[in-house]
Design an enzyme around this catalytic site. Structure first.
Site, PDB file in Angstrom:
ATOM      1  CB  SER A  15      -0.923   0.017   1.221  1.00 22.14           C
ATOM      2  OG  SER A  15      -0.168   0.238   2.396  1.00 22.14           O
ATOM      3  CB  THR A  16       0.002   4.660  -1.205  1.00 24.57           C
ATOM      4  OG1 THR A  16      -0.231   4.170  -2.540  1.00 24.57           O
ATOM      5  CG2 THR A  16       0.645   6.022  -1.269  1.00 24.57           C
ATOM      6  CD  GLU A  17      -1.976   3.654   6.280  1.00 23.16           C
ATOM      7  OE1 GLU A  17      -1.859   3.488   7.500  1.00 23.16           O
ATOM      8  OE2 GLU A  17      -3.035   3.445   5.658  1.00 23.16           O
ATOM      9  N   GLY A  19       4.187   2.351   2.182  1.00 24.22           N
ATOM     10  CA  GLY A  19       5.320   2.884   1.418  1.00 24.22           C
ATOM     11  C   GLY A  19       5.817   4.196   1.992  1.00 24.22           C
ATOM     12  CD  GLU A  36       4.500  -2.360  -8.522  1.00 29.07           C
ATOM     13  OE1 GLU A  36       3.322  -2.236  -8.902  1.00 29.07           O
ATOM     14  OE2 GLU A  36       5.473  -1.991  -9.185  1.00 29.07           O
ATOM     15  CB  CYS A  70       0.541  -5.793  -7.583  1.00 33.50           C
ATOM     16  SG  CYS A  70       0.829  -6.135  -5.840  1.00 33.50           S
TER      17      CYS A  70
END
Length: 173
Positions: A15-17, A19, A36, A70
């Site tokens: 997840s972006t969080e 990351g 990624e 993904c």
């Protein structure tokens, strides 16, 4: 991991969080970090597209593993001349999928958890609130035990809508 002298390069898929958290942790020691993060992979269908191949791509691209991949094909951009025809065919495909547990080899399997199912449904409700039209799906199966999300197809989606920008990680096109 980022504080370790042993770790020289860290790779992460997720997840972006998370990351963002890893980026903050790696910054003080300037560790190399490959991320990624959540995506919105798109396919494009032009008027001359092979319809059978297009539907096979949709089937494997977003409904395989309940869209929990993904690189799932979460967006399908369709040339105006064939838009209605493609939406109709994709809805028919989605509504005709077999649903069940993985050991039974169905077309659509459950999502990983109750929390993920709730997240998918919330994103679908938000998309509808923003004006997207659910051509099919957009809610969990109420007649099944487990975390089964109906295969979902949205139409009339504009680029600024959440459903066009946020990774759903579920069977939502």
């Amino acid at each position: 991991l980022c504080d370790s002298d042993v770790v020289r390069h860290l790779s992460f898929t997720g997840s972006t969080e998370v990351g963002r958290i890893l980026m903050r942790q790696c910054a003080p020691t300037v560790k190399k970090l490959s991320l990624e993060l959540g995506g919105k992979s798109a396919a494009i269908a032009f008027a001359d597209a092979d319809r059978e191949q297009l539907l096979a791509s949709v089937r494997g691209g977003i409904f395989f593993n309940a869209g929990q991949v993904c690189s799932a094909m979460s967006r399908l951009l369709v040339q105006r001349e064939i838009y209605e025809e493609v939406v109709e065919a994709v809805v028919e495909l989605a509504e005709g999928l077999s649903v069940g547990l993985g050991q039974d080899n169905p077309d659509l399997t459950p999502v990983v958890s109750a929390e993920q199912l709730a997240s998918i449904e919330a994103l679908c409700r938000r998309a509808i609130d923003q004006g997207a039209v659910a051509a099919t799906g957009a809610e969990a199966y109420s007649d099944r035990a487990g975390h089964f999300m109906r295969p979902t197809v949205f139409r009339d989606v504009s680029p600024e809508m959440c459903i066009a920008q946020e990774e759903v990680f579920g069977p939502v096109l």
